[in-house]
Design a protein around this motif. Structure first.
Motif, PDB file in Angstrom:
ATOM      1  N   UNK A  56      -4.594 -26.078  -0.562  1.00  0.00           N
ATOM      2  CA  UNK A  56      -5.007 -25.885   0.829  1.00  0.00           C
ATOM      3  C   UNK A  56      -4.282 -24.672   1.398  1.00  0.00           C
ATOM      4  N   UNK A  57      -5.041 -23.761   1.946  1.00  0.00           N
ATOM      5  CA  UNK A  57      -4.457 -22.592   2.603  1.00  0.00           C
ATOM      6  C   UNK A  57      -5.071 -22.437   3.984  1.00  0.00           C
ATOM      7  N   UNK A  58      -4.343 -21.770   4.851  1.00  0.00           N
ATOM      8  CA  UNK A  58      -4.823 -21.549   6.225  1.00  0.00           C
ATOM      9  C   UNK A  58      -4.188 -20.274   6.743  1.00  0.00           C
ATOM     10  N   UNK A  59      -4.975 -19.512   7.528  1.00  0.00           N
ATOM     11  CA  UNK A  59      -4.506 -18.215   8.001  1.00  0.00           C
ATOM     12  C   UNK A  59      -4.693 -18.079   9.506  1.00  0.00           C
ATOM     13  N   UNK A  60      -3.830 -17.313  10.094  1.00  0.00           N
ATOM     14  CA  UNK A  60      -4.032 -16.920  11.485  1.00  0.00           C
ATOM     15  C   UNK A  60      -5.247 -16.009  11.546  1.00  0.00           C
ATOM     16  N   UNK A  61      -5.968 -16.065  12.638  1.00  0.00           N
ATOM     17  CA  UNK A  61      -7.173 -15.259  12.779  1.00  0.00           C
ATOM     18  C   UNK A  61      -6.885 -13.766  12.606  1.00  0.00           C
ATOM     19  N   UNK A  62      -5.712 -13.352  13.025  1.00  0.00           N
ATOM     20  CA  UNK A  62      -5.369 -11.929  12.994  1.00  0.00           C
ATOM     21  C   UNK A  62      -5.240 -11.375  11.582  1.00  0.00           C
ATOM     22  N   UNK A  63      -5.059 -12.244  10.584  1.00  0.00           N
ATOM     23  CA  UNK A  63      -4.874 -11.772   9.210  1.00  0.00           C
ATOM     24  C   UNK A  63      -5.950 -12.277   8.265  1.00  0.00           C
ATOM     25  N   UNK A  64      -6.822 -13.132   8.745  1.00  0.00           N
ATOM     26  CA  UNK A  64      -7.845 -13.722   7.899  1.00  0.00           C
ATOM     27  C   UNK A  64      -8.724 -12.636   7.288  1.00  0.00           C
ATOM     28  N   UNK A  80       2.642 -13.444  -0.507  1.00  0.00           N
ATOM     29  CA  UNK A  80       1.708 -13.083   0.557  1.00  0.00           C
ATOM     30  C   UNK A  80       1.204 -11.681   0.242  1.00  0.00           C
ATOM     31  N   UNK A  81      -0.026 -11.607  -0.231  1.00  0.00           N
ATOM     32  CA  UNK A  81      -0.648 -10.324  -0.513  1.00  0.00           C
ATOM     33  C   UNK A  81      -1.269  -9.811   0.784  1.00  0.00           C
ATOM     34  N   UNK A  82      -0.841  -8.642   1.210  1.00  0.00           N
ATOM     35  CA  UNK A  82      -1.300  -8.085   2.480  1.00  0.00           C
ATOM     36  C   UNK A  82      -2.065  -6.802   2.201  1.00  0.00           C
ATOM     37  N   UNK A  83      -3.341  -6.800   2.521  1.00  0.00           N
ATOM     38  CA  UNK A  83      -4.209  -5.641   2.324  1.00  0.00           C
ATOM     39  C   UNK A  83      -4.705  -5.120   3.666  1.00  0.00           C
ATOM     40  N   UNK A  84      -5.217  -3.915   3.646  1.00  0.00           N
ATOM     41  CA  UNK A  84      -5.766  -3.300   4.864  1.00  0.00           C
ATOM     42  C   UNK A  84      -4.798  -3.420   6.027  1.00  0.00           C
ATOM     43  N   UNK A  85      -3.565  -3.075   5.774  1.00  0.00           N
ATOM     44  CA  UNK A  85      -2.524  -3.242   6.788  1.00  0.00           C
ATOM     45  C   UNK A  85      -2.767  -2.358   8.001  1.00  0.00           C
ATOM     46  N   UNK A  86      -2.398  -2.892   9.148  1.00  0.00           N
ATOM     47  CA  UNK A  86      -2.552  -2.206  10.427  1.00  0.00           C
ATOM     48  C   UNK A  86      -1.182  -2.047  11.067  1.00  0.00           C
ATOM     49  N   UNK A  87      -1.090  -1.133  12.015  1.00  0.00           N
ATOM     50  CA  UNK A  87       0.201  -0.926  12.675  1.00  0.00           C
ATOM     51  C   UNK A  87       0.673  -2.201  13.367  1.00  0.00           C
ATOM     52  N   UNK A  88      -0.250  -3.006  13.845  1.00  0.00           N
ATOM     53  CA  UNK A  88       0.130  -4.248  14.518  1.00  0.00           C
ATOM     54  C   UNK A  88       0.658  -5.312  13.567  1.00  0.00           C
ATOM     55  N   UNK A  89       0.605  -5.061  12.272  1.00  0.00           N
ATOM     56  CA  UNK A  89       1.212  -5.974  11.303  1.00  0.00           C
ATOM     57  C   UNK A  89       2.716  -5.706  11.147  1.00  0.00           C
ATOM     58  N   UNK A  90       3.192  -4.656  11.766  1.00  0.00           N
ATOM     59  CA  UNK A  90       4.615  -4.342  11.705  1.00  0.00           C
ATOM     60  C   UNK A  90       5.441  -5.465  12.311  1.00  0.00           C
ATOM     61  N   UNK A  91       6.369  -5.994  11.524  1.00  0.00           N
ATOM     62  CA  UNK A  91       7.185  -7.132  11.969  1.00  0.00           C
ATOM     63  C   UNK A  91       8.187  -7.476  10.877  1.00  0.00           C
ATOM     64  N   UNK A  92       9.101  -8.358  11.230  1.00  0.00           N
ATOM     65  CA  UNK A  92       9.940  -9.000  10.223  1.00  0.00           C
ATOM     66  C   UNK A  92       9.208 -10.261   9.778  1.00  0.00           C
ATOM     67  N   UNK A  93       9.022 -10.396   8.485  1.00  0.00           N
ATOM     68  CA  UNK A  93       8.286 -11.521   7.923  1.00  0.00           C
ATOM     69  C   UNK A  93       9.263 -12.531   7.320  1.00  0.00           C
ATOM     70  N   UNK A  94       9.002 -13.813   7.610  1.00  0.00           N
ATOM     71  CA  UNK A  94       9.840 -14.909   7.137  1.00  0.00           C
ATOM     72  C   UNK A  94       9.000 -15.917   6.370  1.00  0.00           C
ATOM     73  N   UNK A  95       9.580 -16.546   5.365  1.00  0.00           N
ATOM     74  CA  UNK A  95       8.939 -17.698   4.758  1.00  0.00           C
ATOM     75  C   UNK A  95       9.704 -18.948   5.169  1.00  0.00           C
ATOM     76  N   UNK A  96       8.991 -20.058   5.195  1.00  0.00           N
ATOM     77  CA  UNK A  96       9.562 -21.321   5.620  1.00  0.00           C
ATOM     78  C   UNK A  96       8.923 -22.443   4.826  1.00  0.00           C
ATOM     79  N   UNK A  97       9.592 -23.573   4.764  1.00  0.00           N
ATOM     80  CA  UNK A  97       9.094 -24.711   3.996  1.00  0.00           C
ATOM     81  C   UNK A  97       9.205 -25.995   4.803  1.00  0.00           C
ATOM     82  N   UNK A  98       8.282 -26.904   4.528  1.00  0.00           N
ATOM     83  CA  UNK A  98       8.288 -28.220   5.164  1.00  0.00           C
ATOM     84  C   UNK A  98       7.606 -29.207   4.231  1.00  0.00           C
TER      85      UNK A  98
END
Length: 121
Positions: A56-64, A80-98
Motif C-alpha cells: 500500500x502506498x499513498x502520496x500527497x497531491x503535490x507529488x503524485x 523515494x524516487x523523485x522525478x520532474x523536480x520543481x523548485x517548490x520541492x526544495x526542502x529538508x526531507x525526513x523519513x519516519x516509521x510507525x
C-alpha cells in the motif's frame, strides 16, 4: 528502530534524485514508513507513505505522478524516487516509521535525520 535518510543534493528543475532511508533493528520490516519534508519557513508536510510489505502506498497531491516510494525489507531500506523536480520541492526531507500505514502520517514513532534537497530553477 533507527532511521537514517540520505541521498539529497542539488539538482536542476526537471531533474531526478533518489532518497534512501536505511533502517536498523530486527523489526524494521514490520513498520510502515513515510517521507516528509520541511521547506524554510513552512511546517513539515507529508510526502508519501508505504505499508510494511510495500503493498500500500499513498502520496500527497503535490507529488503524485512524480515521486515513487518503494522498499526492500531484506535490505532494510525505503527509497523515494523523485522525478520532474520543481523548485517548490526544495526542502529538508525526513523519513519516519510507525506501526501502521495510517499512523505513520499522523503519529510517527521514529524519525530519521533530514537530508537537504535543493532544486534550482
Amino acid at each position: 528502530v533507527q532511521l537514517q535518510a540520505f541521498g539529497g543534493g542539488l539538482v536542476q528543475a526537471g531533474g531526478s534524485l533518489r532518497l534512501s532511508c536505511a533502517g536498523s533493528g530486527r523489526t524494521f520490516g514490520s513498520y510502515a514508513v513515510g517521507w516528509f519534508r520541511q521547506a524554510p519557513g513552512k511546517e513539515r508536510e507529508f510526502v508519501a507513505r508505504i505499508s510494511w510489505n510495500g503493498g500500500v502506498t499513498y502520496y500527497a497531491d503535490s507529488v503524485k505522478g512524480r515521486f515513487t516510494i518503494s522498499r526492500d525489507n531484506a535490505k532494510s531500506a525505503v527509497w523515494l524516487q523523485m522525478n520532474s523536480l520543481k523548485s517548490e520541492d526544495t526542502a529538508v526531507y525526513y523519513c519516519a516509521a510507525a506501526t501502521t500505514v495510517l499512523s505513520v502520517t499522523t503519529r510517527p514513532e521514529y524519525w530519521g535525520q533530514g537530508t537537504q534537497v535543493t532544486v534550482s530553477s
